[in-house]
Design a protein around this motif. Structure first.
Motif, PDB file in Angstrom:
ATOM      1  N   HIS A  22       0.815  -1.218   0.000  1.00  0.00           N
ATOM      2  CA  HIS A  22       0.000   0.000   0.000  1.00  0.00           C
ATOM      3  C   HIS A  22       0.847   1.266   0.000  1.00  0.00           C
ATOM      4  CE1 HIS A  22       0.665   0.757   4.331  1.00  0.00           C
ATOM      5  NE2 HIS A  22       0.583  -0.553   4.464  1.00  0.00           N
ATOM      6  N   GLU A  23       2.163   1.132   0.147  1.00  0.00           N
ATOM      7  CA  GLU A  23       3.036   2.302   0.036  1.00  0.00           C
ATOM      8  C   GLU A  23       3.161   2.747  -1.429  1.00  0.00           C
ATOM      9  OE1 GLU A  23       4.337   4.044   2.456  1.00  0.00           O
ATOM     10  OE2 GLU A  23       3.573   2.742   4.035  1.00  0.00           O
ATOM     11  N   ILE A  24       3.103   1.790  -2.334  1.00  0.00           N
ATOM     12  CA  ILE A  24       3.211   2.100  -3.766  1.00  0.00           C
ATOM     13  C   ILE A  24       1.840   2.143  -4.435  1.00  0.00           C
ATOM     14  CG2 ILE A  24       4.102   1.277  -5.991  1.00  0.00           C
ATOM     15  CD1 ILE A  24       6.487   0.129  -4.532  1.00  0.00           C
ATOM     16  N   PHE A  25       0.960   1.204  -4.051  1.00  0.00           N
ATOM     17  CA  PHE A  25      -0.333   1.091  -4.722  1.00  0.00           C
ATOM     18  C   PHE A  25      -1.448   1.537  -3.771  1.00  0.00           C
ATOM     19  CE2 PHE A  25       2.504  -2.129  -6.534  1.00  0.00           C
ATOM     20  CZ  PHE A  25       2.487  -1.742  -7.863  1.00  0.00           C
ATOM     21  N   SER A  26      -2.044   2.665  -4.088  1.00  0.00           N
ATOM     22  CA  SER A  26      -3.087   3.237  -3.249  1.00  0.00           C
ATOM     23  C   SER A  26      -4.433   2.560  -3.502  1.00  0.00           C
ATOM     24  CB  SER A  26      -3.215   4.738  -3.528  1.00  0.00           C
ATOM     25  OG  SER A  26      -4.351   5.285  -2.888  1.00  0.00           O
ATOM     26  N   TRP A  81     -16.694   4.442   1.250  1.00  0.00           N
ATOM     27  CA  TRP A  81     -16.454   2.998   1.352  1.00  0.00           C
ATOM     28  C   TRP A  81     -15.041   2.783   1.873  1.00  0.00           C
ATOM     29  CZ3 TRP A  81     -18.690   0.021  -3.491  1.00  0.00           C
ATOM     30  CH2 TRP A  81     -20.077   0.215  -3.538  1.00  0.00           C
ATOM     31  N   PHE A  82     -14.915   2.297   3.108  1.00  0.00           N
ATOM     32  CA  PHE A  82     -13.591   2.201   3.734  1.00  0.00           C
ATOM     33  C   PHE A  82     -12.661   1.240   2.999  1.00  0.00           C
ATOM     34  CE2 PHE A  82     -14.831  -1.811   5.521  1.00  0.00           C
ATOM     35  CZ  PHE A  82     -13.664  -2.413   6.000  1.00  0.00           C
ATOM     36  N   LEU A  83     -13.223   0.356   2.193  1.00  0.00           N
ATOM     37  CA  LEU A  83     -12.421  -0.555   1.390  1.00  0.00           C
ATOM     38  C   LEU A  83     -11.448   0.210   0.493  1.00  0.00           C
ATOM     39  CD1 LEU A  83     -12.129  -3.581   0.512  1.00  0.00           C
ATOM     40  CD2 LEU A  83     -13.830  -3.123  -1.250  1.00  0.00           C
ATOM     41  N   PHE A  84     -11.819   1.449   0.146  1.00  0.00           N
ATOM     42  CA  PHE A  84     -10.999   2.255  -0.765  1.00  0.00           C
ATOM     43  C   PHE A  84     -10.296   3.404  -0.038  1.00  0.00           C
ATOM     44  CE2 PHE A  84     -14.491   0.459  -3.403  1.00  0.00           C
ATOM     45  CZ  PHE A  84     -13.707  -0.434  -4.119  1.00  0.00           C
ATOM     46  N   PHE A  85      -9.994   3.169   1.248  1.00  0.00           N
ATOM     47  CA  PHE A  85      -9.201   4.120   2.031  1.00  0.00           C
ATOM     48  C   PHE A  85      -7.786   3.591   2.169  1.00  0.00           C
ATOM     49  CE2 PHE A  85     -13.086   5.543   4.792  1.00  0.00           C
ATOM     50  CZ  PHE A  85     -13.669   6.115   3.677  1.00  0.00           C
ATOM     51  N   ASP A  86      -6.832   4.488   2.370  1.00  0.00           N
ATOM     52  CA  ASP A  86      -5.457   4.134   2.719  1.00  0.00           C
ATOM     53  C   ASP A  86      -5.242   4.398   4.209  1.00  0.00           C
ATOM     54  OD1 ASP A  86      -4.543   3.369   0.172  1.00  0.00           O
ATOM     55  OD2 ASP A  86      -4.197   5.457  -0.418  1.00  0.00           O
ATOM     56  N   PRO A 119      -3.697   6.358   7.315  1.00  0.00           N
ATOM     57  CA  PRO A 119      -4.196   5.810   8.583  1.00  0.00           C
ATOM     58  C   PRO A 119      -5.725   5.740   8.671  1.00  0.00           C
ATOM     59  CG  PRO A 119      -3.600   8.091   8.856  1.00  0.00           C
ATOM     60  CD  PRO A 119      -3.252   7.756   7.443  1.00  0.00           C
ATOM     61  N   ARG A 120      -6.423   6.379   7.700  1.00  0.00           N
ATOM     62  CA  ARG A 120      -7.876   6.385   7.781  1.00  0.00           C
ATOM     63  C   ARG A 120      -8.438   4.969   7.697  1.00  0.00           C
ATOM     64  NH1 ARG A 120     -12.169   9.189   3.602  1.00  0.00           N
ATOM     65  NH2 ARG A 120     -13.966   9.213   5.014  1.00  0.00           N
ATOM     66  N   HIS A 121      -7.876   4.153   6.820  1.00  0.00           N
ATOM     67  CA  HIS A 121      -8.342   2.774   6.704  1.00  0.00           C
ATOM     68  C   HIS A 121      -8.127   2.013   8.001  1.00  0.00           C
ATOM     69  CE1 HIS A 121      -7.653  -1.557   5.881  1.00  0.00           C
ATOM     70  NE2 HIS A 121      -8.726  -1.420   5.129  1.00  0.00           N
ATOM     71  N   THR A 122      -6.984   2.214   8.632  1.00  0.00           N
ATOM     72  CA  THR A 122      -6.662   1.516   9.884  1.00  0.00           C
ATOM     73  C   THR A 122      -7.699   1.833  10.954  1.00  0.00           C
ATOM     74  OG1 THR A 122      -4.320   1.720   9.301  1.00  0.00           O
ATOM     75  CG2 THR A 122      -4.843   1.077  11.568  1.00  0.00           C
ATOM     76  N   LYS A 123      -8.044   3.122  11.081  1.00  0.00           N
ATOM     77  CA  LYS A 123      -9.041   3.538  12.070  1.00  0.00           C
ATOM     78  C   LYS A 123     -10.401   2.916  11.770  1.00  0.00           C
ATOM     79  CE  LYS A 123     -12.262   7.138  12.916  1.00  0.00           C
ATOM     80  NZ  LYS A 123     -12.898   8.305  12.299  1.00  0.00           N
ATOM     81  N   MET A 124     -10.836   3.011  10.508  1.00  0.00           N
ATOM     82  CA  MET A 124     -12.147   2.499  10.140  1.00  0.00           C
ATOM     83  C   MET A 124     -12.223   0.990  10.323  1.00  0.00           C
ATOM     84  SD  MET A 124     -14.391   4.746   9.169  1.00  0.00           S
ATOM     85  CE  MET A 124     -15.472   3.760   8.152  1.00  0.00           C
ATOM     86  N   MET A 129      -9.257  -3.019  -7.531  1.00  0.00           N
ATOM     87  CA  MET A 129      -8.664  -1.798  -8.100  1.00  0.00           C
ATOM     88  C   MET A 129      -7.619  -1.175  -7.173  1.00  0.00           C
ATOM     89  SD  MET A 129     -12.115   0.035  -9.644  1.00  0.00           S
ATOM     90  CE  MET A 129     -12.952   0.096  -8.053  1.00  0.00           C
ATOM     91  N   ARG A 130      -6.574  -0.636  -7.805  1.00  0.00           N
ATOM     92  CA  ARG A 130      -5.560   0.164  -7.114  1.00  0.00           C
ATOM     93  C   ARG A 130      -5.127   1.282  -8.059  1.00  0.00           C
ATOM     94  NH1 ARG A 130      -7.182  -2.702  -3.631  1.00  0.00           N
ATOM     95  NH2 ARG A 130      -5.995  -3.891  -2.057  1.00  0.00           N
ATOM     96  N   THR A 131      -4.425   2.281  -7.520  1.00  0.00           N
ATOM     97  CA  THR A 131      -3.781   3.313  -8.346  1.00  0.00           C
ATOM     98  C   THR A 131      -2.355   3.502  -7.861  1.00  0.00           C
ATOM     99  OG1 THR A 131      -4.645   5.061  -6.892  1.00  0.00           O
ATOM    100  CG2 THR A 131      -5.904   4.568  -8.869  1.00  0.00           C
ATOM    101  N   PRO A 132      -1.346   3.461  -8.738  1.00  0.00           N
ATOM    102  CA  PRO A 132       0.037   3.704  -8.313  1.00  0.00           C
ATOM    103  C   PRO A 132       0.198   5.143  -7.813  1.00  0.00           C
ATOM    104  CG  PRO A 132      -0.042   2.725 -10.519  1.00  0.00           C
ATOM    105  CD  PRO A 132      -1.435   3.161 -10.180  1.00  0.00           C
ATOM    106  N   ARG A 133       0.926   5.276  -6.699  1.00  0.00           N
ATOM    107  CA  ARG A 133       1.192   6.618  -6.167  1.00  0.00           C
ATOM    108  C   ARG A 133       2.255   7.332  -7.008  1.00  0.00           C
ATOM    109  NH1 ARG A 133      -0.745   6.835  -0.755  1.00  0.00           N
ATOM    110  NH2 ARG A 133      -1.209   4.773   0.131  1.00  0.00           N
ATOM    111  N   ARG A 134       3.043   6.553  -7.719  1.00  0.00           N
ATOM    112  CA  ARG A 134       4.091   7.098  -8.596  1.00  0.00           C
ATOM    113  C   ARG A 134       4.188   6.195  -9.819  1.00  0.00           C
ATOM    114  NH1 ARG A 134       8.084   3.415  -7.911  1.00  0.00           N
ATOM    115  NH2 ARG A 134       8.414   2.457  -5.864  1.00  0.00           N
ATOM    116  N   ASP A 135       4.906   6.642 -10.836  1.00  0.00           N
ATOM    117  CA  ASP A 135       5.137   5.774 -11.992  1.00  0.00           C
ATOM    118  C   ASP A 135       5.793   4.480 -11.509  1.00  0.00           C
ATOM    119  OD1 ASP A 135       4.225   7.923 -13.378  1.00  0.00           O
ATOM    120  OD2 ASP A 135       6.081   8.308 -14.485  1.00  0.00           O
ATOM    121  N   VAL A 136       5.280   3.343 -11.978  1.00  0.00           N
ATOM    122  CA  VAL A 136       5.831   2.067 -11.532  1.00  0.00           C
ATOM    123  C   VAL A 136       5.976   1.133 -12.736  1.00  0.00           C
ATOM    124  CG1 VAL A 136       3.538   1.160 -10.943  1.00  0.00           C
ATOM    125  CG2 VAL A 136       5.564   0.154  -9.885  1.00  0.00           C
ATOM    126  N   GLU A 137       7.086   0.413 -12.780  1.00  0.00           N
ATOM    127  CA  GLU A 137       7.342  -0.503 -13.887  1.00  0.00           C
ATOM    128  C   GLU A 137       6.888  -1.910 -13.523  1.00  0.00           C
ATOM    129  OE1 GLU A 137      11.115  -2.332 -16.381  1.00  0.00           O
ATOM    130  OE2 GLU A 137      11.217  -0.239 -15.696  1.00  0.00           O
TER     131      GLU A 137
END
Length: 397
Positions: free
Chosen positions: A51-55, A64-69, A71-76, A275-283
């Motif tokens: 989860h550091e690379i893929f949000s 929908w907490f499933l799509f949180f990162d 610390p918000r996801h941890t709390k929920m 589904m995920r989204t890269p936080r930065r360009d990733v190969e």
């Protein structure tokens, strides 16, 4: 271009997965879907875990907490898990068994039924509805909510279908929010021993869930708690009917049922991609996925990867170990996995004990569910011979 979301491919995507895993392990899906897909086990598991690379923050309902990162996801997750404990799940076993037998009793005398419509869909729907304290008279309404939320995946397809799916979801969200406000007010004035009361009372570090956060979890329960279990039961029956030797083995050794359920989860994963989204360009596999682009980790393909599973295209209920990723992996591992397994175990054991000579009642190709990310039939007509001795015992209990 190959349409991975066409019904004929969604009915059996696995040969296509096998091909793409070799020829296009990273696949660009053009607009309007506009996403990248990855298919092999190693990459899918990396995407799910890192989860550091893929949000997990993707185009999805904002509550929908499933799509949180974190610390918000941890709390929920911490708040919600306190209302979803192993003790709570175990306490549901008697209710699940009662509902399962009641539904099978209604069909037993006919010798045929639509397994999806009459058993595998209403069973988890009623279980979740009871957990939340929803009145039986509201169950048909609950089913309409579920169908509208499921169709949300079509908003990625563009055009009129996408617009209609979004309108339906927005209308259902408004209706559910009004319903929930009324129920929450009732629970606060008259607490009951149900999941909704526990969600209202859950507290971590002095914080409680807001109504908007409860609504988001409510919607996730409606689809996750119902759809995944329904598909798991349907897919199990499909797999066993396709492989009579495995059905005979399970009948001869019912203690293999937990292993059989895990094999169904691998072989016909109810959730095909997440589904995920890269936080930065990733190969990935020599291709660069730009930061912020939608990335689909194809779980259904990862669970058929020959580099991870021996004879992955073979359905065998004694497979062990079975490190599938059907419930995800890492911090987003499915919170309801224990409940889904319990429901499937009870439903399938009751079905196999009660009905003999199971067979499909039609040779027509089954129609996929109306959600692009799930796998399973919308309808599954079956024929059977009911065991009257078991029926008598069931009524006596």
């Amino acid at each position: 271009m190959l349409n991975l979301f066409a019904d004929e491919i969604r009915r059996n995507p696995f040969p296509v997965y096998d091909q793409l895993r070799i020829s296009s392990p990273v696949l660009r899906v053009p607009p309007p879907f506009d996403a990248w897909m990855v298919f092999d086990y190693e990459t899918v598991k990396w995407v799910l875990n890192d989860h550091e690379i893929f949000s997990s923050c993707v185009p999805a309902p904002r509550n929908w907490f499933l799509f949180f990162d974190p610390p918000r996801h941890t709390k929920m997750r911490g708040l919600i898990s306190r209302a979803f404990t192993p003790r709570v799940i175990a306490s549901l076993e008697v209710q699940i068994r009662e509902l399962s037998r009641e539904l099978l009793n209604q069909a037993a005398g006919r010798g045929e039924m639509d397994l999806a419509a009459e058993f595998s869909t209403p069973l988890p729907m009623m279980v979740i509805a009871r957990m939340l304290g929803i009145r039986p008279k509201d169950w048909p309404r609950y089913k309409l909510w579920s169908d509208a939320i499921l169709r949300l995946s079509y908003t990625r397809s563009g055009g009129e279908e996408a617009e209609r799916a979004l309108r339906d979801f927005n209308a259902v969200t408004t209706e559910m929010n009004l319903y929930l406000a009324d129920v929450i007010a009732q629970r606060r004035s008259n607490p009951q021993d149900n999941l909704l009361t526990r969600l209202i009372d859950s507290e971590v570090d002095g914080e409680r869930l807001s109504q908007d956060e409860i609504l988001g979890f409510f919607q996730l329960l409606v689809i996750g708690g119902q759809e995944t279990t329904s598909d798991l039961i349907n897919n199990a029956v499909l797999s066993l009917l396709e492989k009579p030797d495995q059905l005979a083995l399970l009948r001869a050794a019912p203690e293999l049922l937990p292993l059989a359920i895990e094999e169904v989860l691998r072989y016909r994963s109810p959730l095909q991609w997440t589904m995920r989204t890269p936080r930065r360009d990733v190969e990935l596999h020599g291709q660069v996925i730009p930061a912020g682009k939608l990335l689909l980790a194809v779980i259904g393909s990862a669970n058929r990867d020959p580099l991870q599973f021996r004879e992955p295209g073979r359905f065998h209920i004694t497979r062990d170990p079975n490190p599938h990723v059907a419930f995800g992996s890492g911090i987003h591992f499915c919170l309801g996995a224990a409940l889904l397994r319990l429901e499937a175990k009870i439903a399938l054991s009751d079905l196999l004990e009660r009905f003999r000579d199971l067979q499909l009642a039609t040779q027509e190709p089954w129609q996929p569910r109306q959600a692009l990310h799930v796998y399973g039939p919308a309808s599954l007509p079956i024929r059977f011979q009911a065991d009257r001795r078991v029926a008598a015992l069931s009524h006596a209990r």
